[in-house]
Design an enzyme around this catalytic site. Structure first.
Site, mmCIF file in Angstrom:
data_model
loop_
_atom_site.group_PDB
_atom_site.id
_atom_site.type_symbol
_atom_site.label_atom_id
_atom_site.label_comp_id
_atom_site.label_asym_id
_atom_site.label_seq_id
_atom_site.Cartn_x
_atom_site.Cartn_y
_atom_site.Cartn_z
ATOM 1 N N CYS A 1 57.975 75.785 45.176
ATOM 2 C CA CYS A 1 59.120 76.383 46.135
ATOM 3 C C CYS A 1 59.830 77.427 45.190
ATOM 4 C CB CYS A 1 59.810 75.612 46.623
ATOM 5 S SG CYS A 1 61.255 76.301 47.517
ATOM 6 N N CYS B 1 53.370 63.118 43.901
ATOM 7 C CA CYS B 1 52.898 64.355 43.744
ATOM 8 C C CYS B 1 54.250 65.216 43.921
ATOM 9 C CB CYS B 1 51.695 64.474 44.762
ATOM 10 S SG CYS B 1 51.001 66.176 44.458
ATOM 11 N N ASP C 1 67.165 56.413 52.859
ATOM 12 C CA ASP C 1 65.690 56.335 52.939
ATOM 13 C C ASP C 1 64.993 55.309 53.555
ATOM 14 O OD1 ASP C 1 63.163 57.411 52.538
ATOM 15 O OD2 ASP C 1 63.080 56.698 50.549
ATOM 16 N N CYS D 1 54.206 76.676 48.994
ATOM 17 C CA CYS D 1 54.007 75.182 49.066
ATOM 18 C C CYS D 1 52.614 74.647 49.578
ATOM 19 C CB CYS D 1 55.253 74.551 49.767
ATOM 20 S SG CYS D 1 55.635 75.033 51.344
ATOM 21 N N CYS E 1 48.967 72.623 47.724
ATOM 22 C CA CYS E 1 48.662 71.175 47.949
ATOM 23 C C CYS E 1 47.092 71.188 47.600
ATOM 24 C CB CYS E 1 48.677 70.747 49.516
ATOM 25 S SG CYS E 1 48.289 69.235 49.867
ATOM 26 N N CYS F 1 48.062 63.432 52.023
ATOM 27 C CA CYS F 1 49.235 63.470 51.220
ATOM 28 C C CYS F 1 49.166 62.479 50.058
ATOM 29 C CB CYS F 1 50.370 63.550 51.818
ATOM 30 S SG CYS F 1 51.858 63.554 50.578
#
Length: 357
Positions: free
Chosen positions: A251, A244, A137, A197, A201, A217
């Site tokens: 999903c 979040c 990451d 999805c 949001c 986001c």
């Protein structure tokens, strides 16, 4: 090398990974163009590091030219219950599932290093020299496109990786190696007409399927964004104080989600009381979130997020917690306190010691 790859997969599963696939460093030639378009639109917000290291991020072969294969691994952290339930607890903060337990960077990297050392020794025993580099990451590696190229899963319309046998609750780790391991076939999208999805949001951060504008986001706003959040977005944050999960939780492929195998991902943070978090100073913040990925955003950003949540709570009993932060040394925190009190309909008495926003 096929036998070595098969042995590596068995070892990866024994180490605790849920799935392993292999690709080549040059398997995502389209990634650079997509990254450049994303950056040109400014959709990365304040994440300047994405632009600064784009030449590596967009071309894994440039990151380590000696690499001949990339081993992509999935590690599950599936929650025991729907995390969206926490967003209904307006006097408490909602924390993203991945940050509920120990820092995944440490857990995944430790497992990757063990597996990498095993690979080096196993290859040596088979007469091959191997070098490796492991990434989780923080390095300029486009893990999700590489994982799709490896056949581990595909990037859904929410841009996160998902798989038919894992859902989308999993971390990605990568082992770059000089070994010529045989690559797997890439995966294709199985989202079909589903838009669950995108519809979930709260801030409409997806301008189109498979595209994310980070500037809207909630994960970006509560974790990466420095300073005040745009007023028109604050009310949409609800009580989400770190990350979040709405798009992930929505999903349908999660009906196949695999159970988390590492106890380190078990929830420790829960949904903490907003009033308690608002009172944290730097020392208390560091102590409370030691060993958690939350620690990296610092006390000021966390308390700013908490004050936005208090403003969204519709609970006047939380007003004293916000009032106590009116003279906070951090301007964004002090301004968030004023905003929270205004949202709660609480009059603010002018304080000459209160810093300007």
């Amino acid at each position: 090398m096929q036998e070595l790859k098969a042995a590596l997969e068995r070892q990866a599963l024994a180490e605790g990974f849920a799935k392993m696939r292999v690709t080549r460093p040059d398997a995502i030639p389209e990634a650079m163009g997509r990254l450049r378009a994303f950056l040109a639109e400014g959709q990365h917000g304040q994440m300047d590091w994405m632009a600064e290291r784009a030449h590596w991020r967009g071309d894994p072969a440039a990151l380590w030219p000696e690499a001949r294969a990339v081993v992509m691994l999935a590690e599950t952290y599936t929650p025991e219950a729907d995390p969206r339930a926490a967003t209904l607890l307006h006097d408490r903060g909602a924390i993203s599932v991945y940050a509920q337990g120990k820092d995944y960077h440490d857990l995944v990297k430790r497992r990757l290093k063990r597996l990498g050392r095993w690979l080096i020794e196993e290859a040596r025993g088979r007469g091959s020299a191997a070098e490796i580099k492991v990434f989780v990451d923080t390095a300029p590696v486009m893990e999700k496109p590489l994982a799709q190229a490896a056949g581990l899963g595909w990037q859904g319309k929410h841009t996160n990786l998902l798989a038919r046998d894992l859902g989308n609750w999993f971390f990605l780790g990568a082992i770059f190696t000089t070994l010529e391991l045989p690559p797997d076939a890439p995966e294709t999208s199985h989202c079909g007409r589903c838009t669950a999805c995108l519809d979930a949001c709260p801030t409409q951060a997806f301008p189109a399927p498979y595209q994310l504008d980070a500037r809207r986001c909630i994960s970006y706003l509560t974790i990466e964004h420095r300073g005040p959040v745009a007023p028109e977005l604050r009310g949409l944050l609800g009580n989400r104080i770190y990350g979040c999960d709405d798009c992930l939780a929505a999903c349908p492929w999660n009906k196949f989600a695999a159970t988390a195998r590492d106890i380190g991902y078990a929830a420790r943070q829960g949904s903490p009381p907003l009033a308690e978090l608002a009172a944290l100073d730097d020392t208390a913040f560091r102590a409370r979130f030691a060993g958690s990925p939350i620690k990296r955003i610092g006390r000021d950003r966390m308390v700013r997020n908490v004050l936005y949540a208090i403003g969204n709570s519709d609970d006047p009993t939380l007003a004293p917690a916000a009032r106590a932060r009116l003279a906070d040394p951090d301007p964004a925190v002090a301004e968030a306190a004023r905003w929270a009190l205004a949202r709660l309909g609480i009059a603010i008495v002018d304080n000459p010691d209160m810093p300007e926003p």
